[in-house]
Design a protein around this motif. Structure first.
Motif, PDB file in Angstrom:
ATOM      1  N   THR A 195       0.846  -1.194   0.000  1.00 57.06           N
ATOM      2  CA  THR A 195       0.000   0.000   0.000  1.00 57.06           C
ATOM      3  C   THR A 195       0.881   1.243   0.000  1.00 57.06           C
ATOM      4  O   THR A 195       1.764   1.384   0.864  1.00 57.06           O
ATOM      5  CB  THR A 195      -0.929   0.028   1.231  1.00 57.06           C
ATOM      6  OG1 THR A 195      -1.803  -1.100   1.178  1.00 57.06           O
ATOM      7  CG2 THR A 195      -1.758   1.307   1.250  1.00 57.06           C
ATOM      8  N   ASN A 226       0.888   5.372   0.363  1.00 56.15           N
ATOM      9  CA  ASN A 226       0.181   6.577   0.804  1.00 56.15           C
ATOM     10  C   ASN A 226       0.946   7.780   0.276  1.00 56.15           C
ATOM     11  O   ASN A 226       2.073   8.047   0.712  1.00 56.15           O
ATOM     12  CB  ASN A 226       0.083   6.628   2.326  1.00 56.15           C
ATOM     13  CG  ASN A 226      -0.692   5.445   2.893  1.00 56.15           C
ATOM     14  OD1 ASN A 226      -1.857   5.262   2.569  1.00 56.15           O
ATOM     15  ND2 ASN A 226      -0.041   4.642   3.726  1.00 56.15           N
ATOM     16  N   ASP A 268      -3.168   0.672  -3.740  1.00 58.59           N
ATOM     17  CA  ASP A 268      -3.028  -0.708  -3.280  1.00 58.59           C
ATOM     18  C   ASP A 268      -2.536  -1.582  -4.429  1.00 58.59           C
ATOM     19  O   ASP A 268      -3.134  -1.608  -5.519  1.00 58.59           O
ATOM     20  CB  ASP A 268      -4.359  -1.252  -2.759  1.00 58.59           C
ATOM     21  CG  ASP A 268      -4.785  -0.599  -1.458  1.00 58.59           C
ATOM     22  OD1 ASP A 268      -3.911  -0.375  -0.600  1.00 58.59           O
ATOM     23  OD2 ASP A 268      -5.988  -0.300  -1.296  1.00 58.59           O
TER      24      ASP A 268
END
Length: 809
Positions: free
Chosen positions: A339, A341, A358
């Motif tokens: 993942t 961010n 993702d």
């Protein structure tokens, strides 16, 4: 220049020096007590014929434990006997030079050990003219890991955040397995080495300045991994199993059947490993923009399984040679969940927007390598021929699916900006290696060697990048990020080496000629990239015996670093849209002149080596980072003008007590890179150092404790610096079940400090990146041996450093 012309030159040189003379050479050494390290006087040292154990010669040790006698070139058994001690037998090979034997230590017989039993540890390190040989069978801190994790515990070896290997701060390391280049996935050393468990390795040879006998590739040197092999008569084997923290398991079985003339072996190893990987990026742009700061992090978990099978057989031909066949096969399915961010910050460092990306990466690979090898002693004077042939294929299917959502400055999701992507990234490798070598003693002290190696490689890299169309409910091919690249590389190499000795001076001069033909083809642009070149690679090694225990060595070689298919591949890797990667199909090879000066001093309890080295490289291949668009950067490759590295390395192996030994390595160097031809700010320099300390403490009748501490100083790159790293490993081992079983516990990276941080500065931005692979792991392992199983610590493979390569001094 064609290979046929090179062959004509080689035949002329070989014919000119040809000759055979039967000669006698001195065998000398010292016999001592394994516990007290004291010399053993008046012991019997006998030279036996391996065919019938008949006595051929020998000597009685003097009061200082030393002995010396002469013998003709050949293979023998050395028997060392002393009253009250267990008799030692050692296979030796007398070549066209004097032979000095080390490590002849006798242990008191069973009757003498009723009060104290100490598990012996063989010499951890041996010094040869161009290499250091590490016996890793007693390496506790890494024995439950992979070959990659084992290498990281050795002095002079470092790994970066992507698993790339360097020695003495220099990259471009050539990896050998049993004296042969790694054919499987040659561009990805990390994947190759993760296939092999550490407990399958007998020793590792660090060849810092290879001679003309070896491939000219590998500017930083060659690491040769010698796998364990059992040579006991009859049927024998071992089984092992291990379990580590956070779901890491491996198990294996080793079987061998030896009839005397025939030897059959098979090994199977299973691994399952879950590992986490964390990363952070903080990038500040110098230009005025709405979001001048990129703040990104990722976290991932890898689920990797490996099945490794090795089968082989060897047949001895009248004790004068052997012929063998082998096959290695590996199947590796793997899954990665990651993942990202990705936060865009305004000038006040407040959130403007955010992406959450993702990734699921599913891949499975299968590779195999099959080969034949042949060796034969033409006569008793030392004439020999060697030949090997290997064929390998490596194929991987890899599919990555990505879902990305967009959040505004209030962290509210915007469904209109939803993205879904599909990567299809298969690849295929094929490689063929054919090699023949010849050795011939000339006169009493000379030897001529010559050989040919042909390496024929083909690699295909394909990427299909698809964007999902939510209106059509289907994937649409993205032509910009989709591409295919073929790369063919054929190398013809011929070498010749002359070595001899004049008094205390030993010398070896070699010349290697290589013709390289490469052809790359990019499908999207229908464009070919051809590069053919011929090079000569001289090498010179000098050794001077200052006294019985002190040697001085000087050596030189010219090396090449050829661009691999990954660094040439123009396909843009877009897994992380803000940190892209691509190759440069017009990248040229890098050339290096390498010099070394070494002093070796051997006392009873201390082996001391000190060396100075200097490398000058031109056309240096280096990674650079450039702006790709308003928010993304792309990492690619370029040729910098030059790089210079100068350093001093000290290695000490100290045995102060019968139950304690330590090996300390210190490497201090200065590295300078000049890349002004690439762009502004590409010149950089730094002073750095590496420290490594490994200790073994053997507590009688209880346990062996091994600790390793290392520090790696800063590493200079054209646009910045890689920060220092400190780490500590510890391991415990205990023999059980009448020494047929062994329990081990090790903890790697005890303080979880093995974290990589990279600082980059360019005219457009400043960036700091952090990579934290899971390295703090505790593992418990057990091995059980049956049928008298014992790992063989020698290799018949040509080029592995055993059997007469550069140890003629």
């Amino acid at each position: 220049m064609q290979p046929q012309f090179l062959l004509s030159i080689l035949i002329f040189i070989t014919s000119f020096f040809y000759g055979t003379v039967q000669s006698q050479h001195l065998i000398k050494g010292k016999v001592s007590d394994a516990l007290t390290k004291q010399p053993l006087p008046f012991g019997n040292v006998a030279l036996l014929d391996p065919s019938d154990s008949s006595l051929l010669g020998g000597d009685i040790t003097k009061e200082n434990g030393r002995f010396s006698f002469s013998a003709a070139p050949g293979r023998y058994i050395l028997q060392v006997a002393y009253v009250g001690y267990s008799t030692l037998h050692k296979n030796i090979h007398v070549k066209n030079k004097d032979l000095t034997l080390t490590g002849l230590r006798l242990r008191p017989s069973a009757e003498q050990l009723e009060e104290i039993t100490v598990r012996g540890v063989s010499n951890a390190m041996e010094i040869d003219v161009d290499k250091r040989i590490f016996d890793v069978q007693n390496n506790i801190v890494a024995e439950t890991g992979t070959a990659l994790e084992l290498l990281e515990t050795l002095p002079s070896v470092q790994l970066d955040e992507e698993g790339n290997i360097s020695m003495r701060g220099s990259g471009d390391i050539l990896i050998y397995i049993n004296g042969r280049p790694t054919n499987l996935m040659a561009d990805d050393a990390e994947s190759v080495l993760e296939q092999f468990p550490a407990n399958a390795i007998a020793k590792v040879e660090l060849i810092t300045n290879p001679s003309a006998r070896y491939d000219a590739a590998g500017v930083g040197g060659i690491i040769n991994i010698v796998l364990k092999e059992n040579k006991l008569q009859g049927f024998s084997g071992s089984v092992n199993a291990a379990a580590g923290t956070r779901h890491k398991y491996n198990a294996g079985v080793n079987l061998s059947y030896n009839t005397g003339s025939w030897n059959f072996f098979t090994n199977y190893n299973y691994q399952y490993r879950q590992t986490y990987f964390l990363g952070e990026t903080l990038r500040n742009y110098r230009s005025d923009r709405v979001s001048p700061t990129l703040d990104q992090d990722f976290n991932s978990i890898d689920y990797r399984t490996s099945h490794l099978l090795r089968l082989g057989s060897e047949y001895s031909i009248n004790n004068r040679g052997s012929i063998g066949a082998f096959i290695n096969a590996n199947y590796r399915p793997a899954v990665r969940n990651r993942t990202y961010n990705i936060r865009h910050l305004n000038a006040g460092l407040a959130l403007d927007s955010m992406f959450v990306r993702d990734l699921r990466d599913e891949n499975q690979s299968f590779n195999y390598e099959a080969g034949l090898n042949f060796s034969y002693d033409i006569d008793t004077t030392g004439q020999k021929i060697f030949a090997t042939f290997t064929y390998s294929e490596d194929e991987r299917e890899r599919i990555e699916t990505i879902d990305q959502i967009f959040l505004n400055d209030q962290l509210i999701e915007d469904p209109a900006n939803l993205e879904r992507q599909l990567f299809d990234r298969p690849y295929y490798n094929r490689q063929i290696i054919a090699q023949a070598d010849y050795e011939n003693p000339v006169g009493e002290k000379g030897k001529l060697e010559a050989g040919y190696r042909g390496t024929f490689s083909f690699r295909n890299r394909l990427q299909r990048f698809n964007d999902f169309n939510f209106e059509l409910n289907e994937y649409i091919l993205n032509d910009f990020f989709s591409n295919e690249f073929d790369f063919t590389e054929n190398i013809h190499a011929l070498y010749t080496i002359w070595q001899s000795k004049a008094g205390k001076l030993g010398y070896q001069a070699g010349l290697r000629a290589e013709y390289t033909g490469t052809l790359g083809y990019e499908y999207s642009l229908d464009q070919s990239f051809e590069n053919n070149y011929f090079d000569l690679f001289p090498s010179l090694f000098l050794s001077y015996d200052l006294n019985d225990n002190t040697d001085l060595q000087v050596n030189y070689s010219r090396r090449i670093n050829r661009p691999g298919s990954w660094s040439l591949n123009p396909v843009i890797m877009a897994q992380d849209p803000y940190n892209l990667r691509t190759g440069n199909p017009e990248l040229n090879p890098e050339y290096t002149h390498s010099f070394e000066l070494n002093l070796i001093k051997d006392w009873d309890q201390l082996l001391f080596t000190a060396g100075a080295y200097f490398q000058h490289s031109s056309n240096v291949m280096t990674r650079i980072v450039e702006s790709f668009d308003e928010n993304a950067v792309i990492m690619t490759w370029a040729n910098a003008n030059r790089r210079q590295t100068a350093g001093i390395e000290v290695v000490n192996q100290y045995n102060p007590l019968s139950w304690l030994d330590a090996t300390f390595t210190a490497n201090f160097f200065r590295s300078e890179i000049i890349g002004s031809n690439i762009g502004e700010g590409m010149d950089n320099a730094t002073n750095s150092w590496n420290l490594n300390l490994m200790t073994n403490a053997r507590i009688p009748k209880f346990i062996t404790v091994q600790t390793q501490v290392f520090y790696r100083g800063p590493i200079v790159i054209p646009q910045g610096l890689i920060d220092p790293i400190f780490s500590m490993n510890i391991g415990f081992r205990k023999d059980i079940l009448n020494n047929k079983g062994t329990l081990s516990l090790n903890i790697s990276d005890v303080f979880n400090t093995r974290i990589f941080r990279i600082q980059t500065t360019t005219p457009n931005f400043e960036q700091t990146r952090m990579f934290n692979r899971e390295t703090q792991i505790a593992t418990l392992s057990f091995i059980y041996r049956f049928g008298g199983y014992k790992e063989r610590r020698e290799s018949r493979d040509r080029g592995s450093g055993n059997g007469g390569d550069d140890d003629m001094f």
